[in-house]
Design a protein around this motif. Sequence first.
Motif, PDB file in Angstrom:
ATOM      1  N   ARG A 188     -91.234  29.863  25.561  1.00  0.00           N
ATOM      2  CA  ARG A 188     -91.507  28.968  24.438  1.00  0.00           C
ATOM      3  C   ARG A 188     -90.206  28.415  23.846  1.00  0.00           C
ATOM      4  O   ARG A 188     -90.122  27.225  23.514  1.00  0.00           O
ATOM      5  N   ILE A 189     -89.195  29.266  23.699  1.00  0.00           N
ATOM      6  CA  ILE A 189     -87.922  28.800  23.144  1.00  0.00           C
ATOM      7  C   ILE A 189     -87.261  27.799  24.086  1.00  0.00           C
ATOM      8  O   ILE A 189     -86.744  26.755  23.652  1.00  0.00           O
ATOM      9  N   ALA A 190     -87.266  28.100  25.390  1.00  0.00           N
ATOM     10  CA  ALA A 190     -86.684  27.174  26.357  1.00  0.00           C
ATOM     11  C   ALA A 190     -87.423  25.836  26.354  1.00  0.00           C
ATOM     12  O   ALA A 190     -86.798  24.767  26.414  1.00  0.00           O
ATOM     13  N   ALA A 191     -88.757  25.887  26.260  1.00  0.00           N
ATOM     14  CA  ALA A 191     -89.536  24.643  26.213  1.00  0.00           C
ATOM     15  C   ALA A 191     -89.208  23.835  24.969  1.00  0.00           C
ATOM     16  O   ALA A 191     -89.107  22.600  25.025  1.00  0.00           O
ATOM     17  N   ALA A 192     -89.017  24.499  23.832  1.00  0.00           N
ATOM     18  CA  ALA A 192     -88.678  23.793  22.598  1.00  0.00           C
ATOM     19  C   ALA A 192     -87.317  23.121  22.713  1.00  0.00           C
ATOM     20  O   ALA A 192     -87.144  21.960  22.308  1.00  0.00           O
ATOM     21  N   ILE A 193     -86.349  23.816  23.280  1.00  0.00           N
ATOM     22  CA  ILE A 193     -85.007  23.238  23.411  1.00  0.00           C
ATOM     23  C   ILE A 193     -85.011  22.060  24.377  1.00  0.00           C
ATOM     24  O   ILE A 193     -84.439  20.994  24.088  1.00  0.00           O
ATOM     25  N   VAL A 194     -85.678  22.228  25.517  1.00  0.00           N
ATOM     26  CA  VAL A 194     -85.706  21.158  26.518  1.00  0.00           C
ATOM     27  C   VAL A 194     -86.469  19.945  25.983  1.00  0.00           C
ATOM     28  O   VAL A 194     -86.036  18.797  26.154  1.00  0.00           O
ATOM     29  N   GLU A 195     -87.599  20.170  25.328  1.00  0.00           N
ATOM     30  CA  GLU A 195     -88.390  19.056  24.790  1.00  0.00           C
ATOM     31  C   GLU A 195     -87.628  18.314  23.697  1.00  0.00           C
ATOM     32  O   GLU A 195     -87.701  17.080  23.599  1.00  0.00           O
ATOM     33  N   THR A 196     -86.892  19.037  22.869  1.00  0.00           N
ATOM     34  CA  THR A 196     -86.091  18.392  21.830  1.00  0.00           C
ATOM     35  C   THR A 196     -84.990  17.540  22.447  1.00  0.00           C
ATOM     36  O   THR A 196     -84.737  16.410  22.005  1.00  0.00           O
ATOM     37  N   SER A 197     -84.328  18.061  23.469  1.00  0.00           N
ATOM     38  CA  SER A 197     -83.281  17.286  24.144  1.00  0.00           C
ATOM     39  C   SER A 197     -83.857  16.016  24.758  1.00  0.00           C
ATOM     40  O   SER A 197     -83.252  14.938  24.675  1.00  0.00           O
ATOM     41  N   TYR A 198     -85.046  16.130  25.357  1.00  0.00           N
ATOM     42  CA  TYR A 198     -85.668  14.946  25.945  1.00  0.00           C
ATOM     43  C   TYR A 198     -86.036  13.923  24.869  1.00  0.00           C
ATOM     44  O   TYR A 198     -85.848  12.717  25.066  1.00  0.00           O
ATOM     45  N   SER A 199     -86.546  14.374  23.735  1.00  0.00           N
ATOM     46  CA  SER A 199     -86.928  13.457  22.659  1.00  0.00           C
ATOM     47  C   SER A 199     -85.715  12.691  22.142  1.00  0.00           C
ATOM     48  O   SER A 199     -85.789  11.478  21.894  1.00  0.00           O
ATOM     49  N   ARG A 200     -84.617  13.371  21.984  1.00  0.00           N
ATOM     50  CA  ARG A 200     -83.395  12.692  21.541  1.00  0.00           C
ATOM     51  C   ARG A 200     -82.920  11.681  22.572  1.00  0.00           C
ATOM     52  O   ARG A 200     -82.488  10.575  22.226  1.00  0.00           O
ATOM     53  N   TYR A 201     -83.009  12.047  23.829  1.00  0.00           N
ATOM     54  CA  TYR A 201     -82.602  11.113  24.887  1.00  0.00           C
ATOM     55  C   TYR A 201     -83.516   9.889  24.909  1.00  0.00           C
ATOM     56  O   TYR A 201     -83.053   8.759  25.074  1.00  0.00           O
ATOM     57  N   ALA A 202     -84.831  10.116  24.754  1.00  0.00           N
ATOM     58  CA  ALA A 202     -85.787   9.001  24.790  1.00  0.00           C
ATOM     59  C   ALA A 202     -85.565   8.053  23.621  1.00  0.00           C
ATOM     60  O   ALA A 202     -85.736   6.833  23.764  1.00  0.00           O
ATOM     61  N   ARG A 203     -85.181   8.579  22.462  1.00  0.00           N
ATOM     62  CA  ARG A 203     -84.911   7.698  21.317  1.00  0.00           C
ATOM     63  C   ARG A 203     -83.608   6.927  21.485  1.00  0.00           C
ATOM     64  O   ARG A 203     -83.482   5.803  21.001  1.00  0.00           O
TER      65      ARG A 203
END
Length: 357
Positions: free
Chosen positions: A96-111
């Motif tokens: 869950r922690i790894a998924a949160a970190i990876v998803e946050t990084s992707y969201s920042r990249y997408a923005r």
Amino acid sequence: MENLVRPVIVIGGSVLLTLVIGWATDRVLCKADERDHDSPLWALLRRGRVPYQLVLCAALLRGSYDQAKLLERHQPGIGRTLTLVLIGSAAWLVIRIAAAIVETSYSRYARAHRDPARVRRVRTQVELIMRVVSAIVIVVAIAAMLLAFPAMRAAGASLLASAGILGIVAGVAAQSTLSNMFAGLQIAFGDMVRIGDTVVVDGEWGTVEEITLTFLTVRTWDERRITMPVSYFTSKPFENWSRGTPQMTGTVFWHLDHTAPVEAMREKLRDILRESPAWDGRAYGLVMTDSTPNTVQVRALMTAKDADDIWTVRVAVREQMIAWLAAEHPYALPRVNTSEAVPRPSDPVSGRVPRPR
């Protein structure tokens, strides 16, 4: 009395302390989420509340269960069960922690990046990375659970001695699976195909909906799902309409009579495209590309920003042009030469009417 009070204090205290710490941690994450609305990290971390509390409770009970003096004959089994719960919940929490970190990084990249192709590529890589991380964590957790049993530790020497033979047998048996896994990594980091790409495979047109380490799912225009091994995309040719820029050029063909008013059709095509919101305005054209003894082939060309819009423009041009020809220029539609022809209107310059065929 002491034999009853002590277990209640130990077990109840562990559960109560777990709930208090879990509630306090959740409140801290809520406050952080309120202060930082742009980052989804804190909201994603809150999804790990359940494994987090399981880790706390299992750790507290595992460390204090010996003091409870309850069911002393079964203490080894209960302790091993708590160890298994602790390992499993810890693995769940790590995922869950790894998924949160990876998803946050992707969201920042997408923005930060407006290129849809690059965003889809990163999305594909992120999902495959998460699957690899999850698989590794699960394998490590299962291995740790097995080591919790003394019998498994005793059998470790014999397992290591036969590991070479087992590895060869497993490699031969899982050859196709391993090839698909390597093909999945090649697709993710080789940028061959991405989630959201429009592809044509085996004559089927659709959108890539899911990519895993072993298979890929294509959603067709009629909402069917085609599941294919990822090795297909590394061993056979396929069409990727989203490769590079999503802009596309489409064509529409008509087989018409030799008397078809090509210049008037060019003007009608321009009018149709101007009224179509799916046309991106980059280019259009209409030319006669072929002729036979009975008909001529007329091709219309138009552009759109992506595959969905080019389909919309093509069907609109095809339908409206045929309707216009049938209503305004019926003589231009193909017909059997032995039938009675519809006479063409008189030439506005000479006033002559062409002889019927």
